[in-house]
Design an enzyme around this catalytic site. Sequence first.
Site, PDB file in Angstrom:
ATOM      1  CG  LEU A 172      -1.859  -1.213   1.334  1.00  0.00           C
ATOM      2  CD1 LEU A 172      -2.755  -1.080   2.566  1.00  0.00           C
ATOM      3  CD2 LEU A 172      -2.700  -1.392   0.082  1.00  0.00           C
ATOM      4  CG  HIS A 173       1.035   3.393  -3.319  1.00  0.00           C
ATOM      5  ND1 HIS A 173      -0.043   4.143  -3.748  1.00  0.00           N
ATOM      6  CD2 HIS A 173       1.130   2.358  -4.185  1.00  0.00           C
ATOM      7  CE1 HIS A 173      -0.544   3.610  -4.833  1.00  0.00           C
ATOM      8  NE2 HIS A 173       0.132   2.513  -5.125  1.00  0.00           N
ATOM      9  CD  GLU A 174      -1.161   9.432   1.208  1.00  0.00           C
ATOM     10  OE1 GLU A 174      -0.619   8.718   2.083  1.00  0.00           O
ATOM     11  OE2 GLU A 174      -2.216  10.065   1.399  1.00  0.00           O
ATOM     12  N   GLY A 175      -1.603   6.413  -2.648  1.00  0.00           N
ATOM     13  CA  GLY A 175      -2.736   6.288  -3.571  1.00  0.00           C
ATOM     14  C   GLY A 175      -3.810   5.386  -2.982  1.00  0.00           C
ATOM     15  CG  HIS A 176      -3.084   1.157  -2.387  1.00  0.00           C
ATOM     16  ND1 HIS A 176      -1.722   0.977  -2.526  1.00  0.00           N
ATOM     17  CD2 HIS A 176      -3.665   0.396  -3.342  1.00  0.00           C
ATOM     18  CE1 HIS A 176      -1.498   0.144  -3.519  1.00  0.00           C
ATOM     19  NE2 HIS A 176      -2.639  -0.227  -4.041  1.00  0.00           N
ATOM     20  N   GLY A 211      -8.939   3.333  -7.915  1.00  0.00           N
ATOM     21  CA  GLY A 211      -8.161   4.488  -8.364  1.00  0.00           C
ATOM     22  C   GLY A 211      -8.364   4.746  -9.854  1.00  0.00           C
ATOM     23  CG  ASP A 231      -4.832   0.627 -12.133  1.00  0.00           C
ATOM     24  OD1 ASP A 231      -3.867   0.360 -12.869  1.00  0.00           O
ATOM     25  OD2 ASP A 231      -4.748   0.670 -10.903  1.00  0.00           O
ATOM     26  NE  ARG A 259       3.316  -4.691 -11.985  1.00  0.00           N
ATOM     27  CZ  ARG A 259       2.020  -5.003 -12.083  1.00  0.00           C
ATOM     28  NH1 ARG A 259       1.120  -4.057 -12.174  1.00  0.00           N
ATOM     29  NH2 ARG A 259       1.636  -6.260 -12.078  1.00  0.00           N
TER      30      ARG A 259
HETATM   31  O1  PAF Z   1      -5.983  -2.591  -8.990  1.00  0.00           O
HETATM   32  C1  PAF Z   1      -5.646  -3.596  -8.327  1.00  0.00           C
HETATM   33  O2  PAF Z   1      -4.864  -3.522  -7.385  1.00  0.00           O
HETATM   34  C2  PAF Z   1      -6.213  -4.957  -8.725  1.00  0.00           C
HETATM   35  O3  PAF Z   1      -6.355  -5.058 -10.104  1.00  0.00           O
HETATM   36  C3  PAF Z   1      -7.517  -5.295  -7.992  1.00  0.00           C
HETATM   37  C4  PAF Z   1      -8.634  -4.338  -8.372  1.00  0.00           C
HETATM   38  C5  PAF Z   1      -7.300  -5.266  -6.486  1.00  0.00           C
HETATM   39  C6  PAF Z   1      -7.979  -6.705  -8.383  1.00  0.00           C
HETATM   40  O4  PAF Z   1      -7.020  -7.652  -8.044  1.00  0.00           O
END
Ligand code: PAF
Length: 293
Positions: free
Chosen positions: A43-47, A160, A163, A200
């Site tokens: 997890l990062h600030e975006g999440h 987000g 994506d 990534r």
């Molecule tokens: O965006 C992601 O991290 C993944 O594609 C998700 C939505 C958690 C599904 O595995």
Amino acid sequence: MISSTETRVIENIADIRVWRESVRSAGGADKPSVGFVPTMGALHEGHMTLVRKAVRECRHVVVSVFVNPMQFGPNEDFERYPRSFEKDLQLIREAGAKILFHPPVSQLYSDGHASSTKVIAPPELTERLCGQFRPGHFTGVTTVVLKLFSIAQPDAAYFGEKDYQQLTIIKRMARDLDLPVDVVGVPTVREIDGLAMSSRNAYLTSTERKRASELYKTLCFVREESLSGRRTLEDVLKVAGDRLNKMPEFSLQYLEACDPNSLKPLETTQTPMVILVAAKLGSVRLIDNLLVT
Ligand code: PAF
């Protein structure tokens, strides 16, 4: 701000179902009862922006951390995808989410993911852009997201905009399958130099990291040049793509301006439009996009 909320870690589906039943009547008219943030961890600030928004808007928040093997191709980074469970748990606890769902692969795919039933979104959405370079990827995403929706039964789910293609496909799946969930898109969080936050990014060497913001600069260039009307959209995309490709380490996969709903490529500049890019920087595949309204 540190919240005092305890976060419960749940690893199996049966326990999530019991918890979900226990909060079934907890929703008031003012807020969705259960908000859901699906993630693959690291997890990062975006999440965390998604998690904090869910905590503000919903009575209970479930975050899932599951690196989904079905959405990785045979030569992709499933094994080496960054995993940092203890740190993730700490961040989720601080943000005030009640449940962290962290199932082992065997819980979600008891007979292996290859032989599992799959959810196939319309090919015109899944086979272009990233789908061209990652065959089967979006089927892995829609399948796991539908499974997670079925397990957590959220009223609202947060994704987000980074994506963008994934978000569009999930919105379409929810609409086409009449899922009782509000799919909420949340703007991309960027580093100071404009690089979109992504798990990534951790793979980038320091030299690559310095270069990586060129992706965002390319998107901004396409936006400014196309809106100025100085060149055709086709020319702008060509000039911008060639510029990126000429930079050492970069290898462009696509740079397109599309309709934000259908993701069909545009021939002329219009608003709204979404400019989407994917490129490899060394061995790291980066994606980004810019919505022009
Ligand atoms: O965006 C992601 O991290 C993944 O594609 C998700 C939505 C958690 C599904 O595995």
